[in-house]
Design a protein around this motif. Sequence first.
Motif, mmCIF file in Angstrom:
data_model
loop_
_atom_site.group_PDB
_atom_site.id
_atom_site.type_symbol
_atom_site.label_atom_id
_atom_site.label_comp_id
_atom_site.label_asym_id
_atom_site.label_seq_id
_atom_site.Cartn_x
_atom_site.Cartn_y
_atom_site.Cartn_z
ATOM 1 N N HIS A 253 54.744 -35.762 46.334
ATOM 2 C CA HIS A 253 53.796 -36.518 47.105
ATOM 3 C C HIS A 253 52.739 -37.354 46.533
ATOM 4 O O HIS A 253 51.909 -37.885 47.250
ATOM 5 N N LEU A 254 52.951 -38.012 45.371
ATOM 6 C CA LEU A 254 52.574 -39.210 44.900
ATOM 7 C C LEU A 254 53.393 -40.057 44.496
ATOM 8 O O LEU A 254 54.333 -40.080 43.751
ATOM 9 N N GLN B 52 50.610 -35.870 54.196
ATOM 10 C CA GLN B 52 50.577 -35.620 52.890
ATOM 11 C C GLN B 52 50.039 -36.797 51.805
ATOM 12 O O GLN B 52 49.173 -36.344 51.219
ATOM 13 N N SER B 53 50.482 -37.898 52.447
ATOM 14 C CA SER B 53 49.749 -39.234 51.881
ATOM 15 C C SER B 53 48.144 -38.929 51.847
ATOM 16 O O SER B 53 47.368 -39.392 51.031
ATOM 17 N N ASP C 78 46.505 -36.703 49.588
ATOM 18 C CA ASP C 78 46.811 -37.117 48.122
ATOM 19 C C ASP C 78 45.897 -38.057 47.997
ATOM 20 O O ASP C 78 45.230 -38.009 46.958
ATOM 21 N N THR D 84 46.452 -26.361 43.552
ATOM 22 C CA THR D 84 47.166 -26.737 44.898
ATOM 23 C C THR D 84 47.282 -25.623 45.646
ATOM 24 O O THR D 84 47.357 -24.462 45.387
ATOM 25 N N SER E 207 46.003 -30.970 46.970
ATOM 26 C CA SER E 207 45.596 -30.818 45.767
ATOM 27 C C SER E 207 43.869 -30.997 45.852
ATOM 28 O O SER E 207 43.667 -31.782 46.628
#
Length: 133
Positions: A4-5, A55-56, A59, A84, A97
């Motif tokens: 995810h990163l 997800q982005s 993040d 998380t 997170s």
Amino acid sequence: MQSHLVPSDDPFAAALAHFSTTCDWLRADAMALAHGEIETYVLLASREIARRMLQSHFDLRARQERKAPRPVAVAPEAVPRAQTCNLDTVVGRVRVSRWAWQCTGTPTVRPLDAAVDLPREVYSSGEIGRAHV
């Protein structure tokens, strides 16, 4: 599920890359297929693009949270710890997170949980609503 990163300045690079790959597939490979196969592929690809966008976003919020000042509601001796959790959404599972401010004898404070109304269970409000339909 993708990491995810993504190593990029653009937090949405993974979603953009998947969108680009889907467009390339439609320009080439899909030309020899029936509409039903194309429709299925596009539906699945669009759900994955949406999942990557979500997800982005989480993040990005996590990165911003780590730069934010200590919340007022947190005890002075509280220590931030990275935590998380999984969140099952209508577009698939994402990993959230966030900081958990912890101090013995006081409740743990998770500012991002409150900011995004993160449920205690693994299912998003959209996923719960879909289950009741």
